[in-house]
Design a protein around this motif. Structure first.
Motif, PDB file in Angstrom:
ATOM      1  N   ARG A  47      -3.024  22.875   7.066  1.00 19.43           N
ATOM      2  CA  ARG A  47      -4.032  22.486   5.702  1.00 19.43           C
ATOM      3  C   ARG A  47      -3.366  23.887   5.050  1.00 19.43           C
ATOM      4  NH1 ARG A  47      -9.087  23.788   5.105  1.00 19.43           N
ATOM      5  NH2 ARG A  47      -9.673  22.205   3.501  1.00 19.43           N
ATOM      6  N   PRO A  48      -3.621  22.148   3.618  1.00 16.76           N
ATOM      7  CA  PRO A  48      -3.076  23.616   2.790  1.00 16.76           C
ATOM      8  C   PRO A  48      -3.498  24.935   2.227  1.00 16.76           C
ATOM      9  CG  PRO A  48      -4.012  21.128   1.964  1.00 16.76           C
ATOM     10  CD  PRO A  48      -4.564  21.344   2.901  1.00 16.76           C
ATOM     11  N   PRO A  49      -2.733  25.628   1.917  1.00 13.06           N
ATOM     12  CA  PRO A  49      -1.549  25.852   1.550  1.00 13.06           C
ATOM     13  C   PRO A  49      -0.109  25.387   2.268  1.00 13.06           C
ATOM     14  CG  PRO A  49      -2.254  27.956   1.611  1.00 13.06           C
ATOM     15  CD  PRO A  49      -3.232  27.065   2.318  1.00 13.06           C
ATOM     16  N   GLY A  50      -0.597  25.336   3.474  1.00  7.54           N
ATOM     17  CA  GLY A  50       0.748  24.836   4.190  1.00  7.54           C
ATOM     18  C   GLY A  50       1.570  23.483   3.869  1.00  7.54           C
ATOM     19  N   ALA A  51       2.576  23.454   4.419  1.00  4.06           N
ATOM     20  CA  ALA A  51       2.698  22.215   4.446  1.00  4.06           C
ATOM     21  C   ALA A  51       1.937  21.120   5.088  1.00  4.06           C
ATOM     22  CB  ALA A  51       5.008  22.146   4.685  1.00  4.06           C
ATOM     23  N   VAL A  52       1.826  20.177   5.432  1.00  5.60           N
ATOM     24  CA  VAL A  52       0.974  19.348   5.783  1.00  5.60           C
ATOM     25  C   VAL A  52       2.308  18.053   6.747  1.00  5.60           C
ATOM     26  CG1 VAL A  52      -0.035  17.062   6.091  1.00  5.60           C
ATOM     27  CG2 VAL A  52      -1.096  18.684   4.499  1.00  5.60           C
ATOM     28  N   GLU A  53       2.169  18.492   8.607  1.00  8.57           N
ATOM     29  CA  GLU A  53       2.723  17.627   9.313  1.00  8.57           C
ATOM     30  C   GLU A  53       2.744  16.676   9.654  1.00  8.57           C
ATOM     31  OE1 GLU A  53       4.378  21.600  11.312  1.00  8.57           O
ATOM     32  OE2 GLU A  53       5.248  22.163   9.923  1.00  8.57           O
TER      33      GLU A  53
ATOM     34  N   ASP B 155      -1.228  33.939  10.216  1.00  5.93           N
ATOM     35  CA  ASP B 155      -0.587  34.322  12.467  1.00  5.93           C
ATOM     36  C   ASP B 155      -0.152  33.381  13.001  1.00  5.93           C
ATOM     37  OD1 ASP B 155      -0.853  36.883  11.102  1.00  5.93           O
ATOM     38  OD2 ASP B 155      -2.906  37.269  11.230  1.00  5.93           O
ATOM     39  N   GLY B 156       0.224  32.359  12.415  1.00  6.81           N
ATOM     40  CA  GLY B 156       0.492  30.397  13.673  1.00  6.81           C
ATOM     41  C   GLY B 156       0.037  29.897  13.433  1.00  6.81           C
ATOM     42  N   GLY B 157      -1.119  29.939  12.561  1.00  2.00           N
ATOM     43  CA  GLY B 157      -2.185  29.074  13.228  1.00  2.00           C
ATOM     44  C   GLY B 157      -2.212  28.113  12.083  1.00  2.00           C
ATOM     45  N   CYS B 158      -3.472  27.174  12.644  1.00  2.00           N
ATOM     46  CA  CYS B 158      -2.897  25.530  11.663  1.00  2.00           C
ATOM     47  C   CYS B 158      -4.147  25.844  10.029  1.00  2.00           C
ATOM     48  CB  CYS B 158      -3.621  24.193  11.919  1.00  2.00           C
ATOM     49  SG  CYS B 158      -5.434  24.721  12.843  1.00  2.00           S
ATOM     50  N   GLY B 159      -4.844  26.256   9.951  1.00  2.00           N
ATOM     51  CA  GLY B 159      -5.468  26.774   8.246  1.00  2.00           C
ATOM     52  C   GLY B 159      -6.743  25.533   9.021  1.00  2.00           C
ATOM     53  N   TRP B 160      -6.684  24.762  10.055  1.00  2.00           N
ATOM     54  CA  TRP B 160      -8.567  24.237  10.188  1.00  2.00           C
ATOM     55  C   TRP B 160      -9.596  25.413  10.013  1.00  2.00           C
ATOM     56  CZ3 TRP B 160      -7.968  20.398  14.702  1.00  2.00           C
ATOM     57  CH2 TRP B 160      -6.794  19.481  14.058  1.00  2.00           C
ATOM     58  N   LEU B 161     -10.925  24.540   9.308  1.00  2.00           N
ATOM     59  CA  LEU B 161     -11.622  25.089   9.153  1.00  2.00           C
ATOM     60  C   LEU B 161     -12.686  24.975  10.428  1.00  2.00           C
ATOM     61  CD1 LEU B 161     -12.467  24.201   5.482  1.00  2.00           C
ATOM     62  CD2 LEU B 161     -11.722  26.179   6.575  1.00  2.00           C
ATOM     63  N   PHE B 162     -13.732  26.036  10.384  1.00  2.00           N
ATOM     64  CA  PHE B 162     -15.139  25.916  11.391  1.00  2.00           C
ATOM     65  C   PHE B 162     -15.939  26.696  12.033  1.00  2.00           C
ATOM     66  CE2 PHE B 162     -11.796  29.298  12.856  1.00  2.00           C
ATOM     67  CZ  PHE B 162     -11.595  30.024  13.751  1.00  2.00           C
ATOM     68  N   LEU B 163     -16.837  26.824  12.080  1.00  2.00           N
ATOM     69  CA  LEU B 163     -17.745  27.701  11.956  1.00  2.00           C
ATOM     70  C   LEU B 163     -18.400  28.696  12.932  1.00  2.00           C
ATOM     71  CD1 LEU B 163     -21.385  25.403  10.580  1.00  2.00           C
ATOM     72  CD2 LEU B 163     -19.455  27.019   9.100  1.00  2.00           C
ATOM     73  N   ASP B 164     -18.096  30.326  13.572  1.00  2.00           N
ATOM     74  CA  ASP B 164     -18.203  30.741  14.344  1.00  2.00           C
ATOM     75  C   ASP B 164     -19.807  30.604  14.839  1.00  2.00           C
ATOM     76  OD1 ASP B 164     -17.483  32.942  15.991  1.00  2.00           O
ATOM     77  OD2 ASP B 164     -16.847  34.016  15.138  1.00  2.00           O
TER      78      ASP B 164
ATOM     79  N   ALA C 269     -10.445  16.023  -0.288  1.00  2.00           N
ATOM     80  CA  ALA C 269      -9.966  16.084  -1.497  1.00  2.00           C
ATOM     81  C   ALA C 269     -11.022  17.417  -2.011  1.00  2.00           C
ATOM     82  CB  ALA C 269      -9.290  15.170  -2.323  1.00  2.00           C
ATOM     83  N   LEU C 270     -12.174  16.953  -1.765  1.00  2.00           N
ATOM     84  CA  LEU C 270     -13.552  17.707  -2.388  1.00  2.00           C
ATOM     85  C   LEU C 270     -14.257  18.846  -1.478  1.00  2.00           C
ATOM     86  CD1 LEU C 270     -15.916  15.266  -4.221  1.00  2.00           C
ATOM     87  CD2 LEU C 270     -15.141  17.167  -5.350  1.00  2.00           C
ATOM     88  N   ILE C 271     -13.870  18.992  -0.244  1.00  2.00           N
ATOM     89  CA  ILE C 271     -14.121  19.589   0.393  1.00  2.00           C
ATOM     90  C   ILE C 271     -13.881  21.223   0.408  1.00  2.00           C
ATOM     91  CG2 ILE C 271     -13.973  20.672   2.867  1.00  2.00           C
ATOM     92  CD1 ILE C 271     -13.621  17.741   3.708  1.00  2.00           C
ATOM     93  N   ASP C 272     -12.323  21.529  -0.032  1.00  2.00           N
ATOM     94  CA  ASP C 272     -11.772  23.188  -0.504  1.00  2.00           C
ATOM     95  C   ASP C 272     -12.943  23.310  -2.035  1.00  2.00           C
ATOM     96  OD1 ASP C 272     -10.223  24.253   1.346  1.00  2.00           O
ATOM     97  OD2 ASP C 272      -8.796  22.977   1.025  1.00  2.00           O
ATOM     98  N   PRO C 273     -13.072  22.459  -3.063  1.00  2.00           N
ATOM     99  CA  PRO C 273     -13.596  22.821  -4.814  1.00  2.00           C
ATOM    100  C   PRO C 273     -15.072  22.666  -3.951  1.00  2.00           C
ATOM    101  CG  PRO C 273     -11.628  20.920  -5.234  1.00  2.00           C
ATOM    102  CD  PRO C 273     -12.035  21.013  -3.016  1.00  2.00           C
ATOM    103  N   VAL C 274     -15.359  22.588  -3.200  1.00  2.00           N
ATOM    104  CA  VAL C 274     -17.093  21.886  -3.482  1.00  2.00           C
ATOM    105  C   VAL C 274     -17.040  23.566  -2.690  1.00  2.00           C
ATOM    106  CG1 VAL C 274     -18.681  21.750  -1.578  1.00  2.00           C
ATOM    107  CG2 VAL C 274     -17.837  19.513  -3.011  1.00  2.00           C
ATOM    108  N   LEU C 275     -16.463  24.481  -1.917  1.00  2.00           N
ATOM    109  CA  LEU C 275     -16.788  25.452  -0.708  1.00  2.00           C
ATOM    110  C   LEU C 275     -16.385  26.395  -1.790  1.00  2.00           C
ATOM    111  CD1 LEU C 275     -15.445  24.249   2.652  1.00  2.00           C
ATOM    112  CD2 LEU C 275     -17.977  25.061   2.041  1.00  2.00           C
ATOM    113  N   ALA C 276     -15.643  26.396  -3.447  1.00  2.00           N
ATOM    114  CA  ALA C 276     -15.210  26.886  -4.391  1.00  2.00           C
ATOM    115  C   ALA C 276     -16.420  27.461  -5.130  1.00  2.00           C
ATOM    116  CB  ALA C 276     -14.057  27.113  -4.091  1.00  2.00           C
TER     117      ALA C 276
END
Ligand code: ZN
Length: 182
Positions: free
Chosen positions: A20-26, A141-150, A67-74
């Protein structure tokens, strides 16, 4: 490998790119309208036998929601989300049940059902989810930036999934340690 790990459909939508951004999308997991319909069934946004029309417009609608998810969560662009949700509610129906009850059926238009449900999911995320438990799989730390509920009892989940990022990061650390020992 693609997996559903967010614990909420709105987060699963966020997790349809890696990293996920800000990582470069592969990897883009919603490259075309057919892929969107397949993903929506896998993620439980629509039922296996429910009609959904793949279309470029439906895909553009869902990508705009993503594209709205990050702004909305902010706390930003909430009015944009509200307008998209209002359109979904406008298209929904109340279906009468027993004893005067009714259920809300969202997504009556096969061309817009996925977007309507996801707009509703994003509203549900900010209104009802315990966002103090929202985590990001650590990019640094080498993760993927994905979001989750712990939802772990001791609040200690760190990776999107131990099978993917957790194990990769572990084996990478091990390799680095071995290398530095030599
Ligand atoms: Zn991850």
């Amino acid at each position: 490998m693609f997996s559903i790990v967010g614990g909420h459909p709105a987060l699963d939508l966020a997790n349809t790119v890696a990293p996920r951004p800000p990582g470069a999308v592969e990897e883009e997991y919603l490259p075309d309208p057919e892929a969107l319909v397949r993903w929506a069934r896998l993620a439980g946004v629509i039922e296996a036998d429910e009609p959904a029309e793949p279309s470029a417009a439906a895909l553009a609608d869902v990508l705009a929601l993503r594209a709205l998810i990050d702004p909305v969560l902010a706390g930003q662009q909430l009015d944009v989300l509200l307008r998209r949700w209002a359109a979904a509610i406008e298209r929904s129906r109340l279906i009468p049940g027993p004893h005067g009850s009714a259920t809300l059926h969202l997504g009556t238009d096969p061309a817009l059902v996925i977007g309507d449900r996801l707009a509703n999911a994003l509203i549900d995320l900010v209104r009802n989810a315990d966002l103090s438990r929202l985590r990001t799989c650590p990019l640094a730390d080498g993760g993927c930036g994905w979001l989750f509920l712990d939802r772990s009892r001791n609040n200690s989940r760190r990776w999107c999934s131990m099978d993917d990022c957790g194990t990769h990061a572990k084996s990478r650390r091990l390799t680095e340690r071995r290398r530095s020992r030599r």
